[in-house]
Write a protein that holds these residues in place. Sequence first.
Motif, PDB file in Angstrom:
ATOM      1  N   ASN A 168       0.840  -1.196   0.000  1.00 24.37           N
ATOM      2  CA  ASN A 168       0.000   0.000   0.000  1.00 24.37           C
ATOM      3  C   ASN A 168       0.874   1.245   0.000  1.00 24.37           C
ATOM      4  OD1 ASN A 168      -2.475  -1.263  -0.035  1.00 24.37           O
ATOM      5  ND2 ASN A 168      -2.705  -1.277   2.181  1.00 24.37           N
ATOM      6  N   GLY A 169       0.569   2.171  -0.896  1.00 23.37           N
ATOM      7  CA  GLY A 169       1.235   3.467  -0.888  1.00 23.37           C
ATOM      8  C   GLY A 169       2.552   3.535  -1.629  1.00 23.37           C
ATOM      9  N   ILE A 173      10.094  -1.102  -4.930  1.00 19.53           N
ATOM     10  CA  ILE A 173      11.113  -1.056  -3.880  1.00 19.53           C
ATOM     11  C   ILE A 173      11.929   0.216  -4.031  1.00 19.53           C
ATOM     12  CG2 ILE A 173      13.135  -2.214  -2.914  1.00 19.53           C
ATOM     13  CD1 ILE A 173      12.043  -4.831  -4.062  1.00 19.53           C
ATOM     14  N   TYR A 174      12.145   0.905  -2.923  1.00 19.43           N
ATOM     15  CA  TYR A 174      12.945   2.135  -2.902  1.00 19.43           C
ATOM     16  C   TYR A 174      14.155   1.944  -1.992  1.00 19.43           C
ATOM     17  CZ  TYR A 174       9.144   4.712  -5.190  1.00 19.43           C
ATOM     18  OH  TYR A 174       8.200   5.163  -6.087  1.00 19.43           O
ATOM     19  N   ASP A 175      15.153   2.794  -2.193  1.00 23.87           N
ATOM     20  CA  ASP A 175      16.345   2.689  -1.347  1.00 23.87           C
ATOM     21  C   ASP A 175      16.093   3.225   0.059  1.00 23.87           C
ATOM     22  OD1 ASP A 175      16.144   5.343  -2.100  1.00 23.87           O
ATOM     23  OD2 ASP A 175      18.269   5.583  -2.596  1.00 23.87           O
ATOM     24  N   LYS A 180       8.770   9.416   3.354  1.00 28.66           N
ATOM     25  CA  LYS A 180       9.519  10.274   4.272  1.00 28.66           C
ATOM     26  C   LYS A 180      10.661  11.004   3.590  1.00 28.66           C
ATOM     27  CE  LYS A 180       8.625   7.292   8.285  1.00 28.66           C
ATOM     28  NZ  LYS A 180       9.244   6.424   9.329  1.00 28.66           N
ATOM     29  N   HIS A 181      11.113  10.493   2.442  1.00 32.18           N
ATOM     30  CA  HIS A 181      12.260  11.073   1.756  1.00 32.18           C
ATOM     31  C   HIS A 181      11.915  11.351   0.296  1.00 32.18           C
ATOM     32  CE1 HIS A 181      14.825   9.952   5.196  1.00 32.18           C
ATOM     33  NE2 HIS A 181      14.149   8.828   5.204  1.00 32.18           N
ATOM     34  N   ALA A 182      11.894  12.635  -0.065  1.00 28.01           N
ATOM     35  CA  ALA A 182      11.525  13.021  -1.429  1.00 28.01           C
ATOM     36  C   ALA A 182      12.540  12.538  -2.453  1.00 28.01           C
ATOM     37  CB  ALA A 182      11.386  14.547  -1.510  1.00 28.01           C
ATOM     38  N   ASP A 183      13.794  12.307  -2.031  1.00 26.82           N
ATOM     39  CA  ASP A 183      14.834  11.885  -2.972  1.00 26.82           C
ATOM     40  C   ASP A 183      14.999  10.366  -3.027  1.00 26.82           C
ATOM     41  OD1 ASP A 183      15.822  11.647  -0.403  1.00 26.82           O
ATOM     42  OD2 ASP A 183      17.861  12.306  -0.928  1.00 26.82           O
ATOM     43  N   ASP A 224      -2.880  -0.930  -3.817  1.00 28.88           N
ATOM     44  CA  ASP A 224      -3.994   0.022  -3.756  1.00 28.88           C
ATOM     45  C   ASP A 224      -4.262   0.704  -5.091  1.00 28.88           C
ATOM     46  OD1 ASP A 224      -1.588   1.322  -3.650  1.00 28.88           O
ATOM     47  OD2 ASP A 224      -2.055   2.547  -1.891  1.00 28.88           O
ATOM     48  N   GLU A 225      -3.598   0.285  -6.161  1.00 30.98           N
ATOM     49  CA  GLU A 225      -3.857   0.837  -7.490  1.00 30.98           C
ATOM     50  C   GLU A 225      -4.878  -0.052  -8.194  1.00 30.98           C
ATOM     51  OE1 GLU A 225      -1.378   0.992 -11.595  1.00 30.98           O
ATOM     52  OE2 GLU A 225      -0.438   2.001  -9.887  1.00 30.98           O
ATOM     53  N   PRO A 226      -6.078   0.453  -8.503  1.00 31.83           N
ATOM     54  CA  PRO A 226      -7.098  -0.380  -9.139  1.00 31.83           C
ATOM     55  C   PRO A 226      -6.588  -1.010 -10.435  1.00 31.83           C
ATOM     56  CG  PRO A 226      -8.049   1.699  -8.395  1.00 31.83           C
ATOM     57  CD  PRO A 226      -6.556   1.821  -8.238  1.00 31.83           C
TER      58      PRO A 226
END
Length: 244
Positions: A168-169, A173-175, A180-183, A224-226
Amino acid sequence: MADSDTPTATFNRVMLKISGEALMGDQGFGLHPPTVERIAREVKSVHDMGVEICMVIGGGNIFRGLSGSAQGMERTTADYMGMMATVMNALAMQSALEAMGVFCRVISAIRMDEVAEPYIRRRAVRHLEKKRICIFAAGTGNPYFTTDTAAALRANEMACEAIFMGKNGVDGIYDKDPQKHADAKRYDSVSYDEVLTKNLKVMDASAIALARDNKLPLIVFPLDEPGGFRGILAGKGTYTRVHG
């Protein structure tokens, strides 16, 4: 079987892993029936493509064993309570799917014959061959193992071609936490070894190692993406693929 207007799926048999928290919607606890129904509809849309589906659902919306242990409860007892929570979630999902006309079986690693089938591998495989959705509940049946590990274990036992992890949201995968972190940097593709060495917190280390050692792809996508689950099975959408 899928009809002529249904896109061809890229996999024939998959494991869908979702957290218990995914079922509580905007509530802070428990089950949110409209959210359960929405997810069931997503699952049905993939089932309608002819894909054989296994599911593992966490129990964190009701009880999380590790946090219970951290608050002073004996860990083994806390983990068994968490397993009971996964059975409740599995039954809720089964009810939602059956209301949509989808045949479904809840299969528990802990015997509770009045509400779920016991786990017998060959019987579960036969359910899948008959196009029934199998929801594996109660984790591995052992304390100290998470539902992530249960998903990797059952996916291998059922000869699934990939594990799909619905989040959700986030759309992969992000680093670091993108909320919380825009970058924060999103990975299109990443190896299992990188997930472990960079501590990317996709699944627990035991589950990652089990999937890696058996060369089982992991696909992390936005739950959460239809239409997201169906879209990725049709070769579209945004996601991160974890490979060996």
